[in-house]
Design a protein around this motif. Structure first.
Motif, PDB file in Angstrom:
ATOM      1  N   ASP A   1       3.728  73.508  92.963  1.00  0.00           N
ATOM      2  CA  ASP A   1       3.742  74.733  92.159  1.00  0.00           C
ATOM      3  C   ASP A   1       5.025  74.783  91.330  1.00  0.00           C
ATOM      4  OD1 ASP A   1       5.621  75.251  94.093  1.00  0.00           O
ATOM      5  OD2 ASP A   1       4.686  77.079  94.847  1.00  0.00           O
ATOM      6  N   GLU A   2       5.152  75.831  90.512  1.00  0.00           N
ATOM      7  CA  GLU A   2       6.290  75.915  89.598  1.00  0.00           C
ATOM      8  C   GLU A   2       7.609  76.050  90.346  1.00  0.00           C
ATOM      9  OE1 GLU A   2       7.743  78.456  85.701  1.00  0.00           O
ATOM     10  OE2 GLU A   2       5.749  78.801  86.527  1.00  0.00           O
ATOM     11  N   GLU A   3       7.601  76.781  91.426  1.00  0.00           N
ATOM     12  CA  GLU A   3       8.828  76.952  92.215  1.00  0.00           C
ATOM     13  C   GLU A   3       9.303  75.609  92.780  1.00  0.00           C
ATOM     14  OE1 GLU A   3      10.125  79.016  96.403  1.00  0.00           O
ATOM     15  OE2 GLU A   3       8.599  80.029  95.194  1.00  0.00           O
ATOM     16  N   GLU A   4       8.360  74.837  93.326  1.00  0.00           N
ATOM     17  CA  GLU A   4       8.688  73.516  93.851  1.00  0.00           C
ATOM     18  C   GLU A   4       9.174  72.602  92.732  1.00  0.00           C
ATOM     19  OE1 GLU A   4       8.860  70.427  96.829  1.00  0.00           O
ATOM     20  OE2 GLU A   4       8.785  72.604  96.941  1.00  0.00           O
ATOM     21  N   TYR A   5       8.543  72.698  91.562  1.00  0.00           N
ATOM     22  CA  TYR A   5       8.938  71.891  90.402  1.00  0.00           C
ATOM     23  C   TYR A   5      10.383  72.187  90.021  1.00  0.00           C
ATOM     24  CZ  TYR A   5       9.321  70.516  85.489  1.00  0.00           C
ATOM     25  OH  TYR A   5       9.750  69.990  84.308  1.00  0.00           O
ATOM     26  N   ARG A   6      10.718  73.479  89.899  1.00  0.00           N
ATOM     27  CA  ARG A   6      12.079  73.853  89.497  1.00  0.00           C
ATOM     28  C   ARG A   6      13.109  73.442  90.546  1.00  0.00           C
ATOM     29  NH1 ARG A   6      11.798  76.588  84.929  1.00  0.00           N
ATOM     30  NH2 ARG A   6       9.961  77.830  84.438  1.00  0.00           N
ATOM     31  N   ARG A   7      12.762  73.596  91.834  1.00  0.00           N
ATOM     32  CA  ARG A   7      13.682  73.221  92.908  1.00  0.00           C
ATOM     33  C   ARG A   7      13.964  71.722  92.861  1.00  0.00           C
ATOM     34  NH1 ARG A   7      13.488  71.157  97.827  1.00  0.00           N
ATOM     35  NH2 ARG A   7      11.225  71.096  97.947  1.00  0.00           N
TER      36      ARG A   7
END
Length: 87
Positions: free
Chosen positions: A68-74
């Protein structure tokens, strides 16, 4: 018997003939240049494809829905932070 000489080429005829010759030679020269370029161009299949960067892989995984986007940014922050220091 003078009618054979009544069919001279007028001004437009000379223009059309001249333009035709210019176009003919332009076409011949263009064909030769393109042929030379094609024969001397590097072959595409001899180049090895570049490996995808870690950012490219992350973008692809996000696009496929694997993360997801959160995992991508992290993970992107982790990549840009550099190597981890051991203490």
């Amino acid at each position: 018997m003078m009618f054979w000489y009544d069919h001279d080429v007028d001004g437009w005829g000379w223009f059309a003939m001249s333009a035709g010759m210019v176009l003919f030679w332009a076409l011949i020269i263009t064909a030769v240049v393109l042929l030379i370029r094609a024969l001397h161009a590097p072959h595409e299949h001899t180049h090895t494809p570049t490996a995808p960067t870690p950012e490219d892989i992350l973008r692809e995984r996000l696009a496929r829905g694997e993360i997801d986007e959160e995992e991508y940014r992290r993970r992107l922050r982790t990549l840009h932070a550099g190597p981890l220091k051991k203490t």
